[in-house]
Design a protein around this motif. Structure first.
Motif, PDB file in Angstrom:
ATOM      1  N   LEU A   2       0.836  -1.192   0.000  1.00  0.00           N
ATOM      2  CA  LEU A   2       0.000   0.000   0.000  1.00  0.00           C
ATOM      3  C   LEU A   2       0.872   1.242   0.000  1.00  0.00           C
ATOM      4  O   LEU A   2       1.803   1.358   0.777  1.00  0.00           O
ATOM      5  N   ILE A   3       0.554   2.154  -0.863  1.00  0.00           N
ATOM      6  CA  ILE A   3       1.260   3.427  -0.922  1.00  0.00           C
ATOM      7  C   ILE A   3       0.492   4.432  -0.080  1.00  0.00           C
ATOM      8  O   ILE A   3       1.025   5.070   0.805  1.00  0.00           O
ATOM      9  N   VAL A   4      -0.785   4.575  -0.388  1.00  0.00           N
ATOM     10  CA  VAL A   4      -1.688   5.414   0.400  1.00  0.00           C
ATOM     11  C   VAL A   4      -2.537   4.445   1.218  1.00  0.00           C
ATOM     12  O   VAL A   4      -3.292   3.664   0.665  1.00  0.00           O
ATOM     13  N   SER A   5      -2.378   4.501   2.522  1.00  0.00           N
ATOM     14  CA  SER A   5      -3.092   3.561   3.373  1.00  0.00           C
ATOM     15  C   SER A   5      -4.176   4.277   4.178  1.00  0.00           C
ATOM     16  O   SER A   5      -4.161   5.498   4.320  1.00  0.00           O
ATOM     17  N   GLU A   6      -5.094   3.499   4.713  1.00  0.00           N
ATOM     18  CA  GLU A   6      -6.105   4.054   5.602  1.00  0.00           C
ATOM     19  C   GLU A   6      -5.437   4.750   6.779  1.00  0.00           C
ATOM     20  O   GLU A   6      -5.844   5.829   7.186  1.00  0.00           O
ATOM     21  N   LYS A   7      -4.396   4.113   7.320  1.00  0.00           N
ATOM     22  CA  LYS A   7      -3.695   4.673   8.474  1.00  0.00           C
ATOM     23  C   LYS A   7      -3.147   6.065   8.155  1.00  0.00           C
ATOM     24  O   LYS A   7      -3.261   6.988   8.962  1.00  0.00           O
ATOM     25  N   MET A   8      -2.563   6.233   6.965  1.00  0.00           N
ATOM     26  CA  MET A   8      -2.040   7.545   6.562  1.00  0.00           C
ATOM     27  C   MET A   8      -3.161   8.564   6.436  1.00  0.00           C
ATOM     28  O   MET A   8      -3.034   9.699   6.883  1.00  0.00           O
ATOM     29  N   LEU A   9      -4.245   8.159   5.801  1.00  0.00           N
ATOM     30  CA  LEU A   9      -5.373   9.074   5.621  1.00  0.00           C
ATOM     31  C   LEU A   9      -5.931   9.526   6.961  1.00  0.00           C
ATOM     32  O   LEU A   9      -6.241  10.696   7.150  1.00  0.00           O
ATOM     33  N   VAL A  10      -6.040   8.598   7.900  1.00  0.00           N
ATOM     34  CA  VAL A  10      -6.557   8.956   9.223  1.00  0.00           C
ATOM     35  C   VAL A  10      -5.568   9.862   9.942  1.00  0.00           C
ATOM     36  O   VAL A  10      -5.948  10.892  10.506  1.00  0.00           O
ATOM     37  N   LYS A  11      -4.295   9.505   9.928  1.00  0.00           N
ATOM     38  CA  LYS A  11      -3.265  10.272  10.642  1.00  0.00           C
ATOM     39  C   LYS A  11      -3.138  11.704  10.123  1.00  0.00           C
ATOM     40  O   LYS A  11      -3.028  12.643  10.901  1.00  0.00           O
ATOM     41  N   TYR A  12      -3.165  11.867   8.802  1.00  0.00           N
ATOM     42  CA  TYR A  12      -2.911  13.187   8.214  1.00  0.00           C
ATOM     43  C   TYR A  12      -4.172  13.963   7.831  1.00  0.00           C
ATOM     44  O   TYR A  12      -4.077  15.161   7.556  1.00  0.00           O
ATOM     45  N   CYS A  13      -5.331  13.298   7.822  1.00  0.00           N
ATOM     46  CA  CYS A  13      -6.532  13.952   7.285  1.00  0.00           C
ATOM     47  C   CYS A  13      -7.764  13.817   8.160  1.00  0.00           C
ATOM     48  O   CYS A  13      -8.877  14.087   7.705  1.00  0.00           O
ATOM     49  N   ALA A  14      -7.612  13.423   9.411  1.00  0.00           N
ATOM     50  CA  ALA A  14      -8.765  13.199  10.289  1.00  0.00           C
ATOM     51  C   ALA A  14      -9.743  14.375  10.325  1.00  0.00           C
ATOM     52  O   ALA A  14     -10.951  14.165  10.196  1.00  0.00           O
ATOM     53  N   PRO A  15      -9.269  15.630  10.481  1.00  0.00           N
ATOM     54  CA  PRO A  15     -10.239  16.733  10.525  1.00  0.00           C
ATOM     55  C   PRO A  15     -11.075  16.872   9.239  1.00  0.00           C
ATOM     56  O   PRO A  15     -12.245  17.240   9.300  1.00  0.00           O
ATOM     57  N   THR A  16     -10.470  16.539   8.110  1.00  0.00           N
ATOM     58  CA  THR A  16     -11.227  16.575   6.848  1.00  0.00           C
ATOM     59  C   THR A  16     -12.215  15.413   6.810  1.00  0.00           C
ATOM     60  O   THR A  16     -13.377  15.598   6.432  1.00  0.00           O
ATOM     61  N   LEU A  17     -11.777  14.238   7.210  1.00  0.00           N
ATOM     62  CA  LEU A  17     -12.674  13.077   7.243  1.00  0.00           C
ATOM     63  C   LEU A  17     -13.856  13.331   8.178  1.00  0.00           C
ATOM     64  O   LEU A  17     -14.969  12.895   7.914  1.00  0.00           O
ATOM     65  N   ALA A  18     -13.598  14.067   9.262  1.00  0.00           N
ATOM     66  CA  ALA A  18     -14.640  14.365  10.247  1.00  0.00           C
ATOM     67  C   ALA A  18     -15.569  15.494   9.795  1.00  0.00           C
ATOM     68  O   ALA A  18     -16.581  15.756  10.444  1.00  0.00           O
ATOM     69  N   GLY A  19     -15.208  16.175   8.721  1.00  0.00           N
ATOM     70  CA  GLY A  19     -16.053  17.252   8.206  1.00  0.00           C
ATOM     71  C   GLY A  19     -15.854  18.586   8.899  1.00  0.00           C
ATOM     72  O   GLY A  19     -16.683  19.482   8.762  1.00  0.00           O
ATOM     73  N   ILE A  20     -14.731  18.747   9.631  1.00  0.00           N
ATOM     74  CA  ILE A  20     -14.498  20.011  10.342  1.00  0.00           C
ATOM     75  C   ILE A  20     -13.392  20.855   9.697  1.00  0.00           C
ATOM     76  O   ILE A  20     -13.072  21.928  10.201  1.00  0.00           O
ATOM     77  N   LYS A  21     -12.827  20.370   8.593  1.00  0.00           N
ATOM     78  CA  LYS A  21     -11.756  21.091   7.906  1.00  0.00           C
ATOM     79  C   LYS A  21     -11.927  20.904   6.408  1.00  0.00           C
ATOM     80  O   LYS A  21     -12.373  19.851   5.952  1.00  0.00           O
ATOM     81  N   THR A  22     -11.565  21.923   5.648  1.00  0.00           N
ATOM     82  CA  THR A  22     -11.721  21.861   4.193  1.00  0.00           C
ATOM     83  C   THR A  22     -10.825  20.819   3.563  1.00  0.00           C
ATOM     84  O   THR A  22     -11.275  20.034   2.718  1.00  0.00           O
ATOM     85  N   GLY A  23      -9.549  20.802   3.926  1.00  0.00           N
ATOM     86  CA  GLY A  23      -8.631  19.873   3.276  1.00  0.00           C
ATOM     87  C   GLY A  23      -7.347  19.675   4.043  1.00  0.00           C
ATOM     88  O   GLY A  23      -7.023  20.443   4.961  1.00  0.00           O
ATOM     89  N   ASN A  24      -6.641  18.643   3.659  1.00  0.00           N
ATOM     90  CA  ASN A  24      -5.335  18.318   4.215  1.00  0.00           C
ATOM     91  C   ASN A  24      -4.418  17.860   3.086  1.00  0.00           C
ATOM     92  O   ASN A  24      -4.894  17.366   2.057  1.00  0.00           O
ATOM     93  N   LEU A  25      -3.127  17.992   3.322  1.00  0.00           N
ATOM     94  CA  LEU A  25      -2.096  17.533   2.395  1.00  0.00           C
ATOM     95  C   LEU A  25      -1.176  16.567   3.115  1.00  0.00           C
ATOM     96  O   LEU A  25      -0.940  16.708   4.312  1.00  0.00           O
TER      97      LEU A  25
END
Length: 186
Positions: A2-25
């Motif tokens: 896996l290059i892009v994993s669920e763990k990475m998405l959660v670690k770096y993008c949780a506020p976006t996933l939660a709907g409280i932030k526009t975006g993450n990089l």
């Protein structure tokens, strides 16, 4: 692998996933562009119905810059007259939000440096983005997710909210909750 994993998405993008932030990089290593794009496509199948989109903004021989964003929040942010005028004054042409992302990607690919307006794609306040540019990144009141030049108290509340969200999401994910379950439909 896996290059892009669920763990990475959660670690770096949780506020976006939660709907409280526009975006993450975030950056990730990769060896096969086709595999990277396939993984992005698979995550988009899961997350797009919940309003979250993933796109590859820039790549070099071994690293990829991934942008995870809430399309509705980004459209709302970009529809702000002052934001739109600022971006258009900096050479962005507005057809739709995707054209702004495409122009951002183009600028990132032409230069190693980040264009300072990238903060607007992440939900940072316009006045802080402008002040960062005007001050060449110096003289800020505090630093968190971004350099703050105006309302330090409010910014610190937001930073704490993002950190708490990330901590909770990482814990829930480590306990077995999938990214699909963690991502809020907004």
């Amino acid at each position: 692998m896996l290059i892009v994993s669920e763990k990475m998405l959660v670690k770096y993008c949780a506020p976006t996933l939660a709907g409280i932030k526009t975006g993450n990089l975030f950056n990730c290593s990769y060896s096969c562009e086709e595999q990277l794009q396939n993984q992005i496509n698979e995550f988009n199948k899961i997350l797009n119905p919940k309003g979250v989109f993933i796109t590859l903004l820039r790549k070099n021989a071994e690293k990829a810059l991934i942008y995870v964003y809430r399309r509705n929040r980004l459209e709302n942010d970009m529809s702000n007259v002052e934001v739109k005028e600022f971006l258009e004054g900096n050479g962005y042409i507005f057809d739709d939000t995707c054209s702004f992302i495409s122009e951002l990607s183009s600028r990132l690919c032409r230069s190693e440096a980040f264009p300072h307006e990238i903060g607007l794609f992440l939900g940072y306040p316009l006045h802080d983005v402008k002040a960062f540019i005007e001050n060449s990144g110096k003289n800020c009141k505090c630093i968190g997710c971004w350099k703050v030049y105006s309302d330090e108290g409010e910014a610190n509340k937001i930073f704490a909210k993002y950190k708490k969200c990330t901590d909770i999401y990482c814990k829930k994910h480590s306990q077995g909750l999938s990214i699909q379950r963690l991502t809020i439909a907004v």
